[in-house]
Each structure stands twice: as structure tokens, then as C-alpha cells.
Write a protein that holds these residues in place. Structure first.
Motif, PDB file in Angstrom:
ATOM      1  N   PRO A   1      73.506  12.783  78.438  1.00  0.00           N
ATOM      2  CA  PRO A   1      72.929  13.936  77.744  1.00  0.00           C
ATOM      3  C   PRO A   1      73.738  15.206  78.017  1.00  0.00           C
ATOM      4  O   PRO A   1      74.329  15.362  79.085  1.00  0.00           O
ATOM      5  CB  PRO A   1      71.532  14.053  78.352  1.00  0.00           C
ATOM      6  N   ARG A   2      73.729  16.080  77.037  1.00  0.00           N
ATOM      7  CA  ARG A   2      74.401  17.386  77.117  1.00  0.00           C
ATOM      8  C   ARG A   2      75.922  17.275  77.248  1.00  0.00           C
ATOM      9  O   ARG A   2      76.572  18.164  77.794  1.00  0.00           O
ATOM     10  CB  ARG A   2      73.853  18.228  78.273  1.00  0.00           C
ATOM     11  N   HIS A   3      76.449  16.167  76.792  1.00  0.00           N
ATOM     12  CA  HIS A   3      77.909  16.016  76.790  1.00  0.00           C
ATOM     13  C   HIS A   3      78.510  17.056  75.841  1.00  0.00           C
ATOM     14  O   HIS A   3      77.922  17.389  74.820  1.00  0.00           O
ATOM     15  CB  HIS A   3      78.270  14.601  76.310  1.00  0.00           C
ATOM     16  N   ALA A   4      79.686  17.530  76.186  1.00  0.00           N
ATOM     17  CA  ALA A   4      80.384  18.486  75.311  1.00  0.00           C
ATOM     18  C   ALA A   4      80.682  17.819  73.965  1.00  0.00           C
ATOM     19  O   ALA A   4      80.844  16.604  73.903  1.00  0.00           O
ATOM     20  CB  ALA A   4      81.697  18.898  75.974  1.00  0.00           C
ATOM     21  N   PRO A   5      80.771  18.604  72.896  1.00  0.00           N
ATOM     22  CA  PRO A   5      81.068  18.037  71.585  1.00  0.00           C
ATOM     23  C   PRO A   5      82.334  17.174  71.616  1.00  0.00           C
ATOM     24  O   PRO A   5      83.320  17.542  72.260  1.00  0.00           O
ATOM     25  CB  PRO A   5      81.275  19.272  70.700  1.00  0.00           C
ATOM     26  N   LEU A   6      82.252  16.048  70.939  1.00  0.00           N
ATOM     27  CA  LEU A   6      83.328  15.061  71.044  1.00  0.00           C
ATOM     28  C   LEU A   6      83.427  14.247  69.761  1.00  0.00           C
ATOM     29  O   LEU A   6      82.402  13.847  69.209  1.00  0.00           O
ATOM     30  CB  LEU A   6      82.970  14.122  72.206  1.00  0.00           C
ATOM     31  N   VAL A   7      84.647  14.018  69.290  1.00  0.00           N
ATOM     32  CA  VAL A   7      84.900  13.001  68.266  1.00  0.00           C
ATOM     33  C   VAL A   7      86.091  12.204  68.771  1.00  0.00           C
ATOM     34  O   VAL A   7      87.115  12.785  69.133  1.00  0.00           O
ATOM     35  CB  VAL A   7      85.237  13.601  66.885  1.00  0.00           C
ATOM     36  N   SER A   8      85.950  10.890  68.833  1.00  0.00           N
ATOM     37  CA  SER A   8      87.027  10.089  69.401  1.00  0.00           C
ATOM     38  C   SER A   8      87.060   8.714  68.751  1.00  0.00           C
ATOM     39  O   SER A   8      86.029   8.192  68.338  1.00  0.00           O
ATOM     40  CB  SER A   8      86.791   9.961  70.909  1.00  0.00           C
TER      41      SER A   8
ATOM     42  N   PHE B   1      69.123  11.393  74.712  1.00  0.00           N
ATOM     43  CA  PHE B   1      69.642  11.982  73.475  1.00  0.00           C
ATOM     44  C   PHE B   1      69.481  10.962  72.366  1.00  0.00           C
ATOM     45  O   PHE B   1      69.193   9.787  72.615  1.00  0.00           O
ATOM     46  CB  PHE B   1      71.094  12.433  73.631  1.00  0.00           C
ATOM     47  N   LYS B   2      69.662  11.415  71.146  1.00  0.00           N
ATOM     48  CA  LYS B   2      69.474  10.528  70.004  1.00  0.00           C
ATOM     49  C   LYS B   2      70.767   9.739  69.769  1.00  0.00           C
ATOM     50  O   LYS B   2      71.855  10.294  69.805  1.00  0.00           O
ATOM     51  CB  LYS B   2      69.131  11.364  68.772  1.00  0.00           C
TER      52      LYS B   2
ATOM     53  N   MET C   1      79.751  12.910  69.312  1.00  0.00           N
ATOM     54  CA  MET C   1      78.613  13.440  70.068  1.00  0.00           C
ATOM     55  C   MET C   1      78.560  14.938  69.818  1.00  0.00           C
ATOM     56  O   MET C   1      79.557  15.647  70.024  1.00  0.00           O
ATOM     57  CB  MET C   1      78.800  13.152  71.558  1.00  0.00           C
ATOM     58  N   GLN C   2      77.435  15.406  69.374  1.00  0.00           N
ATOM     59  CA  GLN C   2      77.271  16.834  69.126  1.00  0.00           C
ATOM     60  C   GLN C   2      75.779  17.151  69.128  1.00  0.00           C
ATOM     61  O   GLN C   2      74.986  16.404  68.545  1.00  0.00           O
ATOM     62  CB  GLN C   2      77.882  17.181  67.753  1.00  0.00           C
ATOM     63  N   PHE C   3      75.420  18.243  69.760  1.00  0.00           N
ATOM     64  CA  PHE C   3      74.021  18.693  69.813  1.00  0.00           C
ATOM     65  C   PHE C   3      73.082  17.583  70.295  1.00  0.00           C
ATOM     66  O   PHE C   3      72.013  17.374  69.734  1.00  0.00           O
ATOM     67  CB  PHE C   3      73.543  19.199  68.443  1.00  0.00           C
ATOM     68  N   ASP C   4      73.519  16.808  71.297  1.00  0.00           N
ATOM     69  CA  ASP C   4      72.712  15.717  71.837  1.00  0.00           C
ATOM     70  C   ASP C   4      72.348  14.662  70.785  1.00  0.00           C
ATOM     71  O   ASP C   4      71.260  14.079  70.811  1.00  0.00           O
ATOM     72  CB  ASP C   4      71.461  16.249  72.534  1.00  0.00           C
ATOM     73  N   ARG C   5      73.267  14.430  69.866  1.00  0.00           N
ATOM     74  CA  ARG C   5      73.128  13.335  68.892  1.00  0.00           C
ATOM     75  C   ARG C   5      74.433  12.555  68.915  1.00  0.00           C
ATOM     76  O   ARG C   5      75.506  13.133  68.690  1.00  0.00           O
ATOM     77  CB  ARG C   5      72.887  13.866  67.481  1.00  0.00           C
ATOM     78  N   LEU C   6      74.316  11.273  69.181  1.00  0.00           N
ATOM     79  CA  LEU C   6      75.514  10.439  69.220  1.00  0.00           C
ATOM     80  C   LEU C   6      75.544   9.518  68.004  1.00  0.00           C
ATOM     81  O   LEU C   6      74.534   8.903  67.667  1.00  0.00           O
ATOM     82  CB  LEU C   6      75.531   9.617  70.508  1.00  0.00           C
ATOM     83  N   LEU C   7      76.700   9.434  67.373  1.00  0.00           N
ATOM     84  CA  LEU C   7      76.906   8.478  66.280  1.00  0.00           C
ATOM     85  C   LEU C   7      78.069   7.578  66.661  1.00  0.00           C
ATOM     86  O   LEU C   7      79.175   8.068  66.928  1.00  0.00           O
ATOM     87  CB  LEU C   7      77.233   9.226  64.982  1.00  0.00           C
ATOM     88  N   LEU C   8      77.818   6.277  66.715  1.00  0.00           N
ATOM     89  CA  LEU C   8      78.894   5.302  66.921  1.00  0.00           C
ATOM     90  C   LEU C   8      79.048   4.556  65.601  1.00  0.00           C
ATOM     91  O   LEU C   8      78.130   3.844  65.169  1.00  0.00           O
ATOM     92  CB  LEU C   8      78.540   4.347  68.071  1.00  0.00           C
ATOM     93  N   LEU C   9      80.179   4.775  64.960  1.00  0.00           N
ATOM     94  CA  LEU C   9      80.443   4.215  63.628  1.00  0.00           C
ATOM     95  C   LEU C   9      81.543   3.173  63.789  1.00  0.00           C
ATOM     96  O   LEU C   9      82.697   3.534  64.059  1.00  0.00           O
ATOM     97  CB  LEU C   9      80.909   5.374  62.747  1.00  0.00           C
ATOM     98  N   VAL C  10      81.191   1.911  63.679  1.00  0.00           N
ATOM     99  CA  VAL C  10      82.155   0.850  63.990  1.00  0.00           C
ATOM    100  C   VAL C  10      82.202  -0.206  62.882  1.00  0.00           C
ATOM    101  O   VAL C  10      81.238  -0.392  62.142  1.00  0.00           O
ATOM    102  CB  VAL C  10      81.803   0.162  65.343  1.00  0.00           C
ATOM    103  N   ASP C  11      83.346  -0.899  62.797  1.00  0.00           N
ATOM    104  CA  ASP C  11      83.513  -1.957  61.781  1.00  0.00           C
ATOM    105  C   ASP C  11      82.460  -3.040  61.935  1.00  0.00           C
ATOM    106  O   ASP C  11      81.925  -3.549  60.959  1.00  0.00           O
ATOM    107  CB  ASP C  11      84.882  -2.652  61.959  1.00  0.00           C
ATOM    108  N   THR C  12      82.227  -3.438  63.185  1.00  0.00           N
ATOM    109  CA  THR C  12      81.263  -4.508  63.470  1.00  0.00           C
ATOM    110  C   THR C  12      80.584  -4.219  64.810  1.00  0.00           C
ATOM    111  O   THR C  12      81.169  -3.573  65.684  1.00  0.00           O
ATOM    112  CB  THR C  12      81.962  -5.892  63.586  1.00  0.00           C
ATOM    113  N   ALA C  13      79.376  -4.703  64.961  1.00  0.00           N
ATOM    114  CA  ALA C  13      78.661  -4.587  66.245  1.00  0.00           C
ATOM    115  C   ALA C  13      77.662  -5.724  66.319  1.00  0.00           C
ATOM    116  O   ALA C  13      76.859  -5.914  65.401  1.00  0.00           O
ATOM    117  CB  ALA C  13      77.934  -3.241  66.343  1.00  0.00           C
ATOM    118  N   GLU C  14      77.758  -6.516  67.379  1.00  0.00           N
ATOM    119  CA  GLU C  14      76.784  -7.592  67.576  1.00  0.00           C
ATOM    120  C   GLU C  14      76.215  -7.511  68.986  1.00  0.00           C
ATOM    121  O   GLU C  14      76.974  -7.340  69.942  1.00  0.00           O
ATOM    122  CB  GLU C  14      77.426  -8.984  67.423  1.00  0.00           C
ATOM    123  N   ASP C  15      74.907  -7.635  69.086  1.00  0.00           N
ATOM    124  CA  ASP C  15      74.263  -7.762  70.385  1.00  0.00           C
ATOM    125  C   ASP C  15      74.830  -9.018  71.065  1.00  0.00           C
ATOM    126  O   ASP C  15      75.022 -10.050  70.417  1.00  0.00           O
ATOM    127  CB  ASP C  15      72.756  -7.910  70.151  1.00  0.00           C
TER     128      ASP C  15
END
Ligand code: ATP
Length: 141
Positions: A42-49, A10-11, A77-91
Motif C-alpha cells: 500500500p501507498r507505493h509511489a506511482p509506477l508503470v513497469s 489497496f485495490k 500502481m497509482q492512487f492505491d490502485r494496482l492494475l496487472l495487465l498480462v497476456d495470460t494468467a492462471e492460478d
């Protein structure tokens, strides 16, 4: 006729105030949720958390797993598109451990004088949590 089952991803987009951290296909994403780790396939039910300070991992179809230290945020997660929106993210591999140790010491110094009026306890606790998390995640790189 039996449906042919093919592995599809999924995207996935990972975004911070500084910009796009990742934009590409994923086979699986694991994020730190308020009730524990949340694994999304993939194909996870719609989710906002809400998501919390911790480790996020995603598996892309070619490069394998990527480990990130993340701050607070949201996952959608919706329609096989995931968005993770976070304050910070480092590899994990990009974390500056000296900087994280300095931030941890600073936060602990604030917490040591938590009874004083000018100390923002919540801010110091969050800072300590972010720094400790960065050190933990960097140790797994
Ligand atoms: P510091 O006091 O060291 O800035 P902080 O917890 O206040 O730490 P944040 O506000 O969480 O910093 O992050 C500010 C920016 O700096 C973000 O882009 C974050 O990804 C980056 N960052 C913070 N600490 C580190 C670190 N140890 N290694 C790599 N990037 C970091």
C-alpha cells in the motif's frame, strides 16, 4: 496527536485478454519484473513497469496468498490502485500440466530446427518459457 496506524490494503485488478482474473483488495502484490521480483505494498509511489513471464503472487486480506503463472505484460500502481495487465494468467491450481508439457515439447521441437527458415525463434522461445513457467508454478500449488 499521533496518527493511528491501521493495516490498509489497496485495490487490485488482474486482467488478461480473456477478462478479469481478480478484482478485489490486496495487502501485497509481487510481480516478475525485468530486473527481478517487484513487491508492491500500500501507498507505493506511482509506477508503470513491464512484467515478464513468471510467478505473480498476491495476498488478499482474508484468503491469504494466491500464486499465478503469468505471461508478459504491464503493472501500473497509482492512487492505491494496482492494475496487472498480462497476456495470460492462471492460478497455480488450475494449470493443466499435460497441456503445458505438450506445449513444451512442441516448442523444443521448433527450437531443435531453429536454423530452418520457417521457424520463428522468438515465438518458440516464448512458448517454451511460458510452458516451463506453468510447470514450475503448478509444482508449487
Ligand atoms: P498451448 O499451446 O497449450 O495453447 P500456449 O503457450 O500457446 O499453450 P497461451 O497462448 O499462452 O497458450 O494461452 C492461451 C490460453 O490458454 C490462455 O487463456 C491461457 O491462460 C490458457 N492456457 C495455456 N496453457 C495452459 C495450461 N497449461 N493450463 C491452463 N491454462 C492454459
Amino acid at each position: 496527536m499521533e496518527e493511528t496506524k491501521t493495516a490498509i490494503g489497496f485495490k487490485c485488478e488482474i486482467v488478461t485478454p480473456e477478462g478479469l482474473i481478480y478484482d478485489g483488495p490486496c495487502d501485497m502484490v509481487i510481480v516478475p519484473g525485468e530486473m527481478g521480483e517487484l513487491g508492491i505494498l500500500p501507498r507505493h509511489a506511482p509506477l508503470v513497469s513491464r512484467t515478464i513471464i513468471g510467478e505473480a503472487r498476491f495476498k488478499d486480506p482474508v484468503g491469504g496468498w494466491t500464486l499465478l503463472a503469468v505471461g508478459n505484460g504491464y503493472v501500473k500502481m497509482q492512487f492505491d490502485r494496482l492494475l496487472l495487465l498480462v497476456d495470460t494468467a492462471e492460478d497455480a491450481a488450475d494449470i493443466d500440466t499435460d497441456r503445458a508439457r505438450t506445449a513444451l515439447d512442441r516448442a523444443e521441437a521448433y527450437l531443435a530446427r531453429a536454423h530452418e527458415d520457417d521457424v520463428d525463434l522468438h515465438r518458440a522461445e516464448q512458448s517454451r518459457h511460458r510452458a516451463a513457467n506453468r510447470l514450475k508454478v503448478a509444482g508449487k500449488a
